[in-house]
Design a protein around this motif. Structure first.
Motif, PDB file in Angstrom:
ATOM      1  N   GLY A  72       0.839  -1.193   0.000  1.00 11.71           N
ATOM      2  CA  GLY A  72       0.000   0.000   0.000  1.00 11.71           C
ATOM      3  C   GLY A  72       0.873   1.243   0.000  1.00 11.71           C
ATOM      4  O   GLY A  72       2.118   1.149  -0.037  1.00 11.71           O
ATOM      5  N   ALA A  73       0.205   2.400   0.062  1.00 10.50           N
ATOM      6  CA  ALA A  73       0.953   3.656   0.032  1.00 10.50           C
ATOM      7  C   ALA A  73       1.766   3.857   1.308  1.00 10.50           C
ATOM      8  O   ALA A  73       2.864   4.412   1.280  1.00 10.50           O
ATOM      9  CB  ALA A  73      -0.001   4.820  -0.175  1.00 10.50           C
ATOM     10  N   THR A  74       1.231   3.396   2.430  1.00 10.72           N
ATOM     11  CA  THR A  74       1.949   3.591   3.698  1.00 10.72           C
ATOM     12  C   THR A  74       3.291   2.861   3.655  1.00 10.72           C
ATOM     13  O   THR A  74       4.320   3.412   4.063  1.00 10.72           O
ATOM     14  CB  THR A  74       1.083   3.106   4.882  1.00 10.72           C
ATOM     15  OG1 THR A  74      -0.143   3.847   4.866  1.00 10.72           O
ATOM     16  CG2 THR A  74       1.783   3.313   6.206  1.00 10.72           C
ATOM     17  N   HIS A  83      -0.384  13.342   4.486  1.00  8.12           N
ATOM     18  CA  HIS A  83      -1.050  12.226   5.161  1.00  8.12           C
ATOM     19  C   HIS A  83      -0.096  11.710   6.252  1.00  8.12           C
ATOM     20  O   HIS A  83       1.120  11.782   6.081  1.00  8.12           O
ATOM     21  CB  HIS A  83      -1.336  11.129   4.129  1.00  8.12           C
ATOM     22  CG  HIS A  83      -2.137   9.991   4.652  1.00  8.12           C
ATOM     23  ND1 HIS A  83      -1.570   8.918   5.311  1.00  8.12           N
ATOM     24  CD2 HIS A  83      -3.467   9.741   4.626  1.00  8.12           C
ATOM     25  CE1 HIS A  83      -2.516   8.074   5.665  1.00  8.12           C
ATOM     26  NE2 HIS A  83      -3.684   8.535   5.256  1.00  8.12           N
ATOM     27  N   MET A  93       2.556  16.168  -1.260  1.00 14.10           N
ATOM     28  CA  MET A  93       1.528  15.431  -1.991  1.00 14.10           C
ATOM     29  C   MET A  93       1.054  16.233  -3.204  1.00 14.10           C
ATOM     30  O   MET A  93       1.121  17.465  -3.200  1.00 14.10           O
ATOM     31  CB  MET A  93       0.340  15.127  -1.069  1.00 14.10           C
ATOM     32  CG  MET A  93      -0.332  16.349  -0.552  1.00 14.10           C
ATOM     33  SD  MET A  93      -1.251  16.176   1.031  1.00 14.10           S
ATOM     34  CE  MET A  93      -1.729  14.508   1.152  1.00 14.10           C
ATOM     35  N   ASN A  95      -5.757  14.857   0.468  1.00 14.60           N
ATOM     36  CA  ASN A  95      -6.877  13.934   0.642  1.00 14.60           C
ATOM     37  C   ASN A  95      -8.083  14.566   1.311  1.00 14.60           C
ATOM     38  O   ASN A  95      -9.199  14.119   1.126  1.00 14.60           O
ATOM     39  CB  ASN A  95      -6.426  12.692   1.436  1.00 14.60           C
ATOM     40  CG  ASN A  95      -5.635  13.048   2.674  1.00 14.60           C
ATOM     41  OD1 ASN A  95      -4.661  13.783   2.607  1.00 14.60           O
ATOM     42  ND2 ASN A  95      -6.062  12.542   3.820  1.00 14.60           N
ATOM     43  N   ASP A 146       3.535  12.161  -3.036  1.00 14.64           N
ATOM     44  CA  ASP A 146       2.436  11.256  -2.711  1.00 14.64           C
ATOM     45  C   ASP A 146       1.324  11.559  -3.717  1.00 14.64           C
ATOM     46  O   ASP A 146       0.662  12.597  -3.643  1.00 14.64           O
ATOM     47  CB  ASP A 146       1.989  11.531  -1.268  1.00 14.64           C
ATOM     48  CG  ASP A 146       0.767  10.709  -0.869  1.00 14.64           C
ATOM     49  OD1 ASP A 146       0.127  10.122  -1.755  1.00 14.64           O
ATOM     50  OD2 ASP A 146       0.449  10.686   0.334  1.00 14.64           O
ATOM     51  N   VAL A 158      -1.265   9.553  -4.286  1.00 16.07           N
ATOM     52  CA  VAL A 158      -2.370   8.646  -3.968  1.00 16.07           C
ATOM     53  C   VAL A 158      -3.724   9.210  -4.395  1.00 16.07           C
ATOM     54  O   VAL A 158      -4.545   8.512  -4.984  1.00 16.07           O
ATOM     55  CB  VAL A 158      -2.342   8.333  -2.450  1.00 16.07           C
ATOM     56  CG1 VAL A 158      -3.644   7.715  -1.971  1.00 16.07           C
ATOM     57  CG2 VAL A 158      -1.174   7.401  -2.133  1.00 16.07           C
ATOM     58  N   GLN A 159      -3.962  10.489  -4.079  1.00 21.28           N
ATOM     59  CA  GLN A 159      -5.279  11.068  -4.375  1.00 21.28           C
ATOM     60  C   GLN A 159      -5.326  11.715  -5.756  1.00 21.28           C
ATOM     61  O   GLN A 159      -6.368  12.220  -6.180  1.00 21.28           O
ATOM     62  CB  GLN A 159      -5.660  12.106  -3.301  1.00 21.28           C
ATOM     63  CG  GLN A 159      -5.795  11.522  -1.908  1.00 21.28           C
ATOM     64  CD  GLN A 159      -7.034  10.636  -1.734  1.00 21.28           C
ATOM     65  OE1 GLN A 159      -7.940  10.616  -2.571  1.00 21.28           O
ATOM     66  NE2 GLN A 159      -7.078   9.900  -0.632  1.00 21.28           N
ATOM     67  N   SER A 178      -1.588   4.118  -4.400  1.00 20.02           N
ATOM     68  CA  SER A 178      -2.340   3.141  -3.604  1.00 20.02           C
ATOM     69  C   SER A 178      -3.470   2.580  -4.449  1.00 20.02           C
ATOM     70  O   SER A 178      -4.224   3.331  -5.080  1.00 20.02           O
ATOM     71  CB  SER A 178      -2.908   3.832  -2.361  1.00 20.02           C
ATOM     72  OG  SER A 178      -3.730   2.939  -1.650  1.00 20.02           O
ATOM     73  N   HIS A 187      -6.329   0.917  -3.542  1.00 23.90           N
ATOM     74  CA  HIS A 187      -7.743   1.038  -3.154  1.00 23.90           C
ATOM     75  C   HIS A 187      -8.308   2.440  -3.317  1.00 23.90           C
ATOM     76  O   HIS A 187      -9.493   2.668  -3.141  1.00 23.90           O
ATOM     77  CB  HIS A 187      -7.974   0.489  -1.730  1.00 23.90           C
ATOM     78  CG  HIS A 187      -7.431   1.317  -0.613  1.00 23.90           C
ATOM     79  ND1 HIS A 187      -8.232   2.052   0.222  1.00 23.90           N
ATOM     80  CD2 HIS A 187      -6.164   1.523  -0.175  1.00 23.90           C
ATOM     81  CE1 HIS A 187      -7.490   2.660   1.136  1.00 23.90           C
ATOM     82  NE2 HIS A 187      -6.228   2.351   0.921  1.00 23.90           N
ATOM     83  N   LYS A 188      -7.440   3.400  -3.662  1.00 25.11           N
ATOM     84  CA  LYS A 188      -7.961   4.761  -3.910  1.00 25.11           C
ATOM     85  C   LYS A 188      -8.387   4.932  -5.359  1.00 25.11           C
ATOM     86  O   LYS A 188      -8.938   5.966  -5.737  1.00 25.11           O
ATOM     87  CB  LYS A 188      -6.890   5.810  -3.579  1.00 25.11           C
ATOM     88  CG  LYS A 188      -6.276   5.676  -2.206  1.00 25.11           C
ATOM     89  CD  LYS A 188      -7.221   6.044  -1.099  1.00 25.11           C
ATOM     90  CE  LYS A 188      -6.492   5.968   0.235  1.00 25.11           C
ATOM     91  NZ  LYS A 188      -7.270   6.468   1.339  1.00 25.11           N
TER      92      LYS A 188
HETATM   93  N1  PLP Z   1      -1.489   9.138   1.203  1.00 30.46           N
HETATM   94  C1  PLP Z   1      -2.690   9.693   1.046  1.00 30.46           C
HETATM   95  C2  PLP Z   1      -2.796  11.057   0.462  1.00 30.46           C
HETATM   96  C3  PLP Z   1      -3.838   9.006   1.426  1.00 30.46           C
HETATM   97  O1  PLP Z   1      -5.034   9.573   1.265  1.00 30.46           O
HETATM   98  C4  PLP Z   1      -3.700   7.719   1.994  1.00 30.46           C
HETATM   99  C5  PLP Z   1      -4.891   6.980   2.474  1.00 30.46           C
HETATM  100  O2  PLP Z   1      -5.792   7.561   3.055  1.00 30.46           O
HETATM  101  C6  PLP Z   1      -2.415   7.165   2.124  1.00 30.46           C
HETATM  102  C7  PLP Z   1      -1.337   7.910   1.719  1.00 30.46           C
HETATM  103  C8  PLP Z   1      -2.206   5.774   2.686  1.00 30.46           C
HETATM  104  O3  PLP Z   1      -2.628   4.806   1.751  1.00 30.46           O
HETATM  105  P1  PLP Z   1      -2.715   3.239   2.089  1.00 30.46           P
HETATM  106  O4  PLP Z   1      -4.068   3.035   2.663  1.00 30.46           O
HETATM  107  O5  PLP Z   1      -2.578   2.546   0.742  1.00 30.46           O
HETATM  108  O6  PLP Z   1      -1.610   2.888   2.992  1.00 30.46           O
END
Ligand code: PLP
Length: 388
Positions: A71-73, A103, A152, A156, A181, A183-184, A204, A206-207
């Motif tokens: 995942g992103a984390t 995040h 980012m 988010n 980042d 992700v969003q 990520s 699931h986003k």
């Molecule tokens: N970075 C951002 C901007 C996010 O919105 C999120 C999830 O809410 C994450 C990182 C973490 O993603 P993951 O759930 O894949 O670890």
């Protein structure tokens, strides 16, 4: 989405795309280990390498530069480290500069010591303060190591887009490393690692309509790489050991293929729905504050404060109306915390804020229902100034 409920929390997790579901089910039935040399293993290897190409294509990167993670984390914890290699040469990073609206996956600083993490403030408009970033990097002591900057692309909570290309110029001028980042942003904005001028992107699954439990660190090239976070059997070219998860990776790639198509067109349709909703909200409650409304935002997010309504109460009230939305900052405990993003923007975070985030599956009827729920909740709230 079940029954007559409407799901408006896409920034937390987007609904699973049917294409991703099919790809997961297909991968689930494959036997073997992707590292095995027999036919079964090779079939899984092919699936993973095809997936790598699809995820790379989503952000204009080379397939060889994609490292799959859980995942992103995990991707953030992999890349946020003082220990890098430039080819075979060790490279030291002495400080991480991360924006105040990141995040927690980034704000926690990964493998940097707490005292090596420095916050970059944002303006009241929710955009990274470029002048302060220039000053911070001007004061950076290169003798101790290189600076790393993490910002980012899309926030988010607010959906506000950060000026990454400008940030990259500032970072480049100081020979620093830029981690973005994304992700969003993935599937909501066209993504090109070269154009962004970033060294690393974080994604990520699931986003973007893929399954939970997959993500990626995407590098610009293959030379500059962080020290591995997970060591072991040497999978992912030694950057991330452990048997890959073909089910999650296949679903992630299917989602990446899908959301990479016609981003502009899809998002302008989503943006039109979001704008309609905001128009209705403003009609129903003239005092509603829509954060970042005048700033460049992605089209799927509305982050708002209704004076006199606590975020926690608001979230429950919408839930009872059948609308799933979130407070900007939901702790893993499920409790609603104060938004660090609003604090960074200089708002009183005790006011609280709610986030509606939508996507391609959202219909005009959903927007009407959400607007009606908003009008009810706004009418019922405690008059501003009254004790809670
Ligand atoms: N970075 C951002 C901007 C996010 O919105 C999120 C999830 O809410 C994450 C990182 C973490 O993603 P993951 O759930 O894949 O670890």
């Amino acid at each position: 989405m079940s029954g007559s409920r409407i799901y408006m929390d896409w920034n937390a997790t987007a609904p699973l795309l049917s294409e991703a579901r099919e790809a997961c089910l297909f991968a689930l039935d494959l036997v073997g280990n992707p590292s095995s040399v027999h036919g079964e293993g090779r079939a899984l290897r092919t699936l993973i390498e095809n997936a790598r190409r699809d995820v790379a294509a989503l952000c204009g990167a080379k397939a060889a530069s994609v490292i799959f993670t859980s995942g992103a984390t995990e991707a953030a914890n992999l890349v946020l480290t003082p220990d890098f290699r430039m080819g075979r040469t060790p490279l030291k990073i002495s400080r991480l500069y991360a924006s105040a609206i990141e995040h927690p996956a980034i704000r926690e600083g990964g493998r940097f010591a707490r005292e090596a993490v420095c916050e970059i403030p944002v303006t009241s408009a929710g955009v990274v303060d470029l002048q302060v970033l220039r000053e911070l990097l001007a004061a950076h002591d290169r003798e101790l190591g290189l600076p790393m900057v993490a910002v980012m692309l899309v926030n988010n909570e607010t959906g506000i887009i950060q000026p990454i290309a400008e940030i990259a110029e500032i970072v480049r001028a100081k020979g620093g490393i830029l981690v973005v980042d994304a992700v969003q942003a993935a599937g909501r904005l066209p993504l090109a690692i070269e154009e962004l001028n970033a060294d690393f992107l974080i994604l990520s699954s699931h986003k973007i309509g893929g399954p939970k439990g997959a993500g990626a660190l995407v590098a610009r090239g293959e030379v500059l790489m962080p020290a591995p976070l997970i060591r072991g059997g040497g999978q992912e070219k030694g950057h991330r050991s452990g048997t890959e998860n073909p089910v999650a990776i296949a679903g992630f790639a299917a989602a990446a293929r899908k959301v990479g198509e016609g981003v502009g067109q899809r998002m302008s349709a989503v943006g039109a729905l979001r704008d309609k909703l905001e128009g209705e909200m403003l009609k129903a409650a003239t005092d509603v504050v829509i954060h970042g409304r005048d700033i460049s935002r992605v089209g799927n997010t509305t982050f708002f404060t209704l004076p006199g309504l606590k975020a926690e109460t608001g979230q429950i009230a919408f839930d009872l109306e059948g609308v799933a939305l979130s407070a900007g900052s939901a702790c893993s405990s499920g409790k609603v915390g104060q938004s660090h993003v609003l604090t960074a923007m200089g708002y009183d975070p005790r006011q609280g804020a709610l986030r509606i985030s939508i996507g391609e599956g959202t219909t005009a009827a959903d927007i009407e229902r959400c607007a009606a729920a908003f009008a009810k909740v706004a009418a019922r709230r405690r008059a501003p100034g009254q004790a809670a």
